[in-house]
Design an enzyme around this catalytic site. Structure first.
Site, PDB file in Angstrom:
ATOM      1  CB  SER A  50      -0.898   0.010   1.230  1.00 51.89           C
ATOM      2  OG  SER A  50      -0.123   0.334   2.369  1.00 51.89           O
ATOM      3  CE  LYS A  51      -1.800   6.728  -2.736  1.00 46.90           C
ATOM      4  NZ  LYS A  51      -3.206   6.306  -2.718  1.00 46.90           N
ATOM      5  NE  ARG A  52       0.301   0.588   5.890  1.00 45.99           N
ATOM      6  CZ  ARG A  52       0.876  -0.592   5.999  1.00 45.99           C
ATOM      7  NH1 ARG A  52       2.003  -0.710   6.653  1.00 45.99           N
ATOM      8  NH2 ARG A  52       0.337  -1.667   5.467  1.00 45.99           N
ATOM      9  N   GLY A  91       5.661   3.300   0.237  1.00 45.80           N
ATOM     10  CA  GLY A  91       6.343   4.189  -0.715  1.00 45.80           C
ATOM     11  C   GLY A  91       5.446   4.487  -1.883  1.00 45.80           C
TER      12      GLY A  91
END
Ligand code: GLU
Length: 469
Positions: free
Chosen positions: A240-242, A244
């Site tokens: 997920s966006k976490r 990167g």
């Protein structure tokens, strides 16, 4: 028997950018088609008008182009193909395989709550299934699904998958506003486009039995299915966006080479022995669905960076100069002659992991307003070095051709005469020429700058040191 021509598709919904997961799906479909001399189709699934945007569709297309995933047909836009879907729905209605349902959303909601309260799965109870109703305002069209038995398929990656038909209710094919539903559109499209292999993320695995039921009702053989396992981050949670940046274009803008990203993508679930790096041709020659594993792939940014650094080193100076140009442009460096840019690139290649890093490092060659690193300025740009720099400048002015070998001779002679070591002049000179205390080899840098610029920069540092006195 002639071998069936393989047709795959990549059908993104243009509700956002093309992310790592989608790009991997696109790549697998593309590779499978290329491997078998088949056809690869791009289809934009933009039926969700509220969430789809033209910008997202454009960004997806741009991402595919950047990755070099060329398609043989399309892009088809689902929003322009409603006639096709409606024809299929009308056919099912005419054959008694679908029916009009008049149950209001409120009634359905009541039934759902009641079922839930009794601990049952909330599914449509078939109230209108056998009533032979015609269309009416607010009515929908539902598929008459088999009430008993099972729906099953042999997934090329996951193996046999079977679901009891009692679990599935009569799914809606046409909404009350007349628009076809997602499942209907996908199946009608896949049939129309002659798709033989559906390769997609395993978040779609629950959709497959539903879609198979539509194929069965239409009397069309189903395609092969291959559901690819999901992608995890290095901490083994869903990517997920976490973890990167997620969009392909963000990786482009961060200075990754498309081929490095392709290699990282293909290894998310697929392997070929221990091989880490593949040329495009090797990928096409070796790709197979049998070698897609059942377990999730792990996306590792560190590995991508390493891979990118390797590909940067392996790319020709000429190609790299072309790739670097937009990154230089972005930091205001324009109009560098091709030969000089290639020479600069050659010196920066071994030490740049991304094109952004390379552009930043290239600044020292082309940015005339070069500032001296503060610590180095204090330590090395001191009056004691003035006579050395002045003398060296005189020698550089009169020496013959300005090559690395010739520079080495000039310096060796100078150091010998003065009885000093290179390091006594190297750092002041490096600062004078690059503004930094770390750079590619001094002579390499000088050749890239050219004699005039070297002399200009030495002159500038002399004045800078004088001014400090
Ligand atoms: N449009 C779907 C998505 O973006 C793909 C559906 C499919 O592959 O059948 O997830």
């Amino acid at each position: 028997m002639t071998e069936q021509k393989i047709v795959t598709r990549f059908p993104p919904s243009p509700t956002g950018y093309l992310h790592i997961g989608g790009a991997r799906t696109a790549l697998f479909n593309w590779l499978f088609a290329r491997r078998h001399g088949g056809t690869f189709i791009l289809r934009i699934e933009d039926t969700d008008q509220a969430r789809s945007t033209d910008e997202a569709a454009q960004a997806i297309i741009e991402s595919m182009q950047w990755l070099g995933l060329d398609w043989d047909a399309g892009p088809y836009f689902q929003s322009r193909r409603y006639d096709l879907y409606n024809r299929a729905i009308d056919q099912l209605l005419a054959e008694g395989k679908a029916y009009h349902c008049h149950c209001s959303p409120e009634l359905l909601e009541e039934k759902r709550s009641a079922a839930k309260a009794r601990g049952l799965k909330p599914k449509y109870d078939g109230t209108c299934r056998d009533l032979g109703l015609g269309p009416a305002p607010g009515s929908v069209v539902r598929l008459k699904c088999p009430a008993t038995g099972t729906t099953h398929f042999d997934d090329l990656i996951k193996g046999p998958i079977r679901i009891s038909n009692e679990e599935l209710d009569d799914l809606i094919l046409r909404r009350s506003d007349g628009s076809p539903t997602y499942h209907m559109a996908v199946v009608a499209d896949d049939i129309d486009l002659g798709i033989t292999h559906v390769i997609r993320g395993d978040d779609h695995v629950n959709n497959t039995p539903r879609q198979i039921q539509i194929y069965n009702a239409l009397g069309v053989p189903t395609p092969y299915y291959a559901h690819v396992p999901m992608i995890l981050g290095p901490d083994k949670t869903r990517l997920s966006k976490r973890h990167g940046a997620m969009s392909v274009l963000a990786y482009r803008d961060m200075g990754y080479l498309p081929h490095a990203l392709l290699n990282a993508l293909v290894r998310l679930g697929w392997s070929h022995g221990d091989q880490e790096k593949f040329t495009r041709e090797e990928l096409i020659e070796t790709f197979s669905l049998e070698n897609v594993g059942k377990s999730a792939g792990v996306f590792n940014l560190e590995k991508l960076i390493d891979l990118n650094a390797q590909y940067i080193r392996e790319t020709s100076d000429q190609d790299l100069a072309g790739l670097l140009a937009p990154f230089l442009d972005a930091i205001g460096i324009r109009g560098v002659p091709a030969r000089q840019l290639e020479a600069a690139v050659a010196t920066l290649k071994p030490r740049s992991r991304t094109l952004v890093e390379m552009a930043d490092a290239a600044r020292m060659y082309f940015d005339e307003t070069l500032a001296y690193e503060e610590k180095g300025d204090k330590k090395f740009l001191v009056p004691e070095v003035l006579p050395h720099l002045e003398d060296l400048a005189r020698r550089l002015k009169v020496m013959g051709t300005f090559t690395e070998a010739a520079l080495e001779d000039v310096f060796r002679a100078y150091l010998g005469e003065r009885g000093i070591k290179l390091k006594e002049v190297a750092q002041p000179l490096r600062l004078a020429l690059t503004g930094r205390t770390a750079s590619p080899g001094l002579f390499e840098v000088m050749v890239v700058l050219g004699r005039d610029e070297v002399l200009r920069r030495i002159d500038r540092v002399l004045r800078h040191i004088e001014a400090k006195r």
